[in-house]
Each structure stands twice: as structure tokens, then as C-alpha cells.
Design a protein around this motif. Structure first.
Motif, PDB file in Angstrom:
ATOM      1  N   ASP A  24      -4.109 -98.276  16.319  1.00  0.00           N
ATOM      2  CA  ASP A  24      -3.377 -97.881  15.119  1.00  0.00           C
ATOM      3  C   ASP A  24      -2.058 -98.649  15.017  1.00  0.00           C
ATOM      4  O   ASP A  24      -1.706 -99.170  13.960  1.00  0.00           O
ATOM      5  N   LEU A  25      -1.342 -98.729  16.110  1.00  0.00           N
ATOM      6  CA  LEU A  25      -0.075 -99.454  16.130  1.00  0.00           C
ATOM      7  C   LEU A  25      -0.288-100.931  15.794  1.00  0.00           C
ATOM      8  O   LEU A  25       0.446-101.504  14.980  1.00  0.00           O
ATOM      9  N   ARG A  28      -0.952-101.356  12.099  1.00  0.00           N
ATOM     10  CA  ARG A  28       0.261-101.175  11.288  1.00  0.00           C
ATOM     11  C   ARG A  28       1.143-102.419  11.290  1.00  0.00           C
ATOM     12  O   ARG A  28       1.820-102.704  10.316  1.00  0.00           O
TER      13      ARG A  28
END
Length: 154
Positions: A24-25, A28
């Protein structure tokens, strides 16, 4: 801020949340994702001589499966570079981060030998202490305490 994220995995259940958080990081920040699994040379060396080749093969198979789990959990458009190393896990993870000029190493707090440490697993603890880049240590949520992903999202 993050261009290259290393996800360290040993295939244990406790690392799955760390994988999800790291993916997820990376998404992003549109960062490159490198998944790394390390065959623990000390486990191989500690085994009887006649079993070492079999054990090494089994550990390499486990490492490949751990990397496959990272690829399965990633979105379809994520490109993941995978690598298997042999050596001392924390040292190999830190060396790999140096070699690829990583911006972050993500790891679970406990791996296959998670019962050995109270707060952090021995590998995670060593990575935190010796990594040349920031380390994101992600604990596994305890579903028995009502602390699962559904509860955390509310």
C-alpha cells in the motif's frame, strides 16, 4: 519520498500484514517494490551434514513460496522484483537495501521464530538496529482481541 521499498518476508503468517502495508505504501508513492527472502545459513549449517542439501532445498522452496505470496497480494499493475539470498537474514536484508539504494525496509515484527522475543523477533530487532535506511516494522493484529483488520478500519 519513497522510491524503492524492500519487503522482507520469510513466509510466516505474521508477515502478511507487513506485506499489505508495504505494498500500500509503495502504491501511494509509486515506489519500486523489491521482495526479499533469505535462506538462513545458520539453520543449514546447524543440521547434520547428510541433511544439509535437503534442508537448503526445502528452505529455498519456502523462500520462493514467500515471494509468490507477495506477488499474489500485490495489485495487478504492481511490478515486483524478487530475490532469494542465503546468509544471516538481518545482515542480508540490510546489505540488499544498500545494494539497491532502498528508501525503506518493511518487515513483520515476528517471523518463524516469533516466540523467541517478547516485542520484536530477533531478525526484526537486528534489522531495526543495523539498517542503513528507515525500517517499517508492522505487527500482526490479534484477531482474538478484536483487533483485526475489520475493527481497525472502523
Amino acid at each position: 519520498m519513497f522510491d524503492t521499498v524492500v519487503v522482507a518476508t520469510d513466509g510466516s503468517e505474521s508477515v502478511k500484514r507487513a506485506i499489505d502495508v508495504a505494498l500500500d505504501l509503495a502504491a501511494r508513492f509509486d515506489a519500486e517494490i523489491h521482495a526479499l527472502s533469505v535462506v538462513d545459513a545458520s539453520e543449514v549449517d546447524a543440521s547434520p551434514q547428510q541433511l544439509r542439501d535437503e534442508l537448503r532445498t526445502a528452505l529455498e522452496t519456502t523462500a520462493d513460496a514467500a515471494l509468490a505470496t507477495v506477488e499474489e497480494r500485490a495489485t495487478d499493475d504492481a511490478e515486483i522484483t524478487t530475490a532469494v539470498r542465503e546468509g544471516r537474514p538481518a545482515a542480508e536484508i540490510c546489505e540488499y537495501a544498500r545494494e539497491i539504494d532502498a528508501d525503506l525496509v518493511a518487515t513483520g515484527t515476528r517471523g518463524r521464530h516469533g516466540e523467541n522475543r517478547l516485542l520484536l523477533g530477533s531478525v526484526a530487532e537486528r534489522i531495526v538496529r543495523t539498517s542503513p535506511v528507515p525500517v517499517l516494522s508492522v505487527r500482526q493484529l490479534d484477531p482474538m482481541a478484536g483487533d483485526d483488520a475489520d475493527t481497525a478500519a472502523q
